[in-house]
Design an enzyme around this catalytic site. Structure first.
Site, PDB file in Angstrom:
ATOM      1  N   ILE A   1     -46.593  43.601  48.110  1.00 53.33           N
ATOM      2  CA  ILE A   1     -47.197  44.587  47.224  1.00 53.33           C
ATOM      3  C   ILE A   1     -46.405  44.513  45.924  1.00 53.33           C
ATOM      4  O   ILE A   1     -45.169  44.580  45.922  1.00 53.33           O
ATOM      5  CB  ILE A   1     -47.165  46.002  47.845  1.00 53.33           C
ATOM      6  CG1 ILE A   1     -47.745  47.040  46.867  1.00 53.33           C
ATOM      7  CG2 ILE A   1     -45.770  46.410  48.277  1.00 53.33           C
ATOM      8  CD1 ILE A   1     -47.878  48.436  47.483  1.00 53.33           C
ATOM      9  N   SER A   2     -47.111  44.311  44.808  1.00 58.36           N
ATOM     10  CA  SER A   2     -46.435  44.125  43.526  1.00 58.36           C
ATOM     11  C   SER A   2     -45.666  45.375  43.123  1.00 58.36           C
ATOM     12  O   SER A   2     -45.984  46.492  43.541  1.00 58.36           O
ATOM     13  CB  SER A   2     -47.458  43.802  42.428  1.00 58.36           C
ATOM     14  OG  SER A   2     -48.126  42.590  42.697  1.00 58.36           O
ATOM     15  N   GLN A   3     -44.645  45.179  42.288  1.00 58.74           N
ATOM     16  CA  GLN A   3     -43.895  46.323  41.778  1.00 58.74           C
ATOM     17  C   GLN A   3     -44.839  47.230  40.984  1.00 58.74           C
ATOM     18  O   GLN A   3     -45.837  46.762  40.405  1.00 58.74           O
ATOM     19  CB  GLN A   3     -42.727  45.863  40.920  1.00 58.74           C
ATOM     20  CG  GLN A   3     -43.122  45.328  39.553  1.00 58.74           C
ATOM     21  CD  GLN A   3     -41.948  44.781  38.788  1.00 58.74           C
ATOM     22  OE1 GLN A   3     -41.723  43.574  38.796  1.00 58.74           O
ATOM     23  NE2 GLN A   3     -41.217  45.639  38.109  1.00 58.74           N
TER      24      GLN A   3
END
Length: 221
Positions: A65-67
């Site tokens: 999950i991207s920042q």
């Protein structure tokens, strides 16, 4: 449970102030979406304490999950005003799809890993975003029967702009995609379709994403 909810809300506000606003994102729709979507529901249970930290998190099957900032940046690059139909490539846990669904009119999301696609559907349902349509398939080929899209957001690095995705972009629509080597640093591009059928490109700098696997992405064969 009440105190946990208040704590999560406070952490979201801190995240938006310290990670999003501080880096120059000002679109009120994006900021409101980032403040409202409960990111902790989209990360593995054992990592929920890190849900609002300024870095990506593993979600299994070699995906992340991207920042928060990257999710906000890509949503900001799309320039949504609430009337758009958006294609989200690389559903993962469903978080970015939820953020986009908080802004756009319709969201179609594609995930190549069946287990993640099913998990994302459940996460989105629990978070109140059951209107997001999730399909398991080759994201590099898009979702032709639902096209054209006003925005396409790709959360995986491609070797080049996939023709299938550019063809599914409406006139004036924007495609946000990392392009570059399979491993290492890519460039985050915003590609806008002109009325004459051509494309304008804007470069938003270095990023690191997992590779976009598929017929018009990277191959594992």
């Amino acid at each position: 449970m009440g105190s946990d909810s208040k704590d999560s809300s406070a952490r979201r506000l801190d995240m938006v102030r310290e990670q999003i606003l501080a880096r120059g994102i000002r679109d009120p729709r994006v900021l409101e979406a980032m403040e409202q979507v409960p990111r902790e529901l989209f990360v593995p249970r054992h990592l929920q304490d890190e849900a609002y930290e300024d870095h990506p998190l593993p979600i299994g099957y070699g995906q992340t999950i991207s920042q928060p900032y990257i999710v906000a940046l890509m949503a900001d690059m799309l320039g949504l005003d609430g009337r758009e139909r958006v294609l989200d490539i690389g559903t993962g846990s469903g978080y970015a799809a939820a953020v986009l669904a908080s802004i756009a009119l319709e969201v179609f999301s594609m995930e190549r890993v069946p287990e993640l696609a099913e998990r994302a559907r459940e996460n989105l349902r629990k978070a109140g975003f059951s209107q997001v349509q999730v399909r398991c398939g080759d994201g590099s080929l898009g979702w032709p029967e639902a096209a054209p899209f006003d925005g396409i957001c790709v959360a995986a690095g491609a070797p080049a702009m996939p023709d299938a995705l550019s063809e599914q972009l409406a006139v004036g629509g924007r495609l946000v995609i990392p392009v570059g080597p399979e491993q290492g640093v890519q460039r985050l591009l915003c590609i806008t379709r002109r009325p004459d059928g051509g494309f304008d490109r804007e470069d938003f700098g270095d990023v690191r994403f997992v590779p976009l696997l598929g017929e018009e992405g990277w191959s594992r064969d």
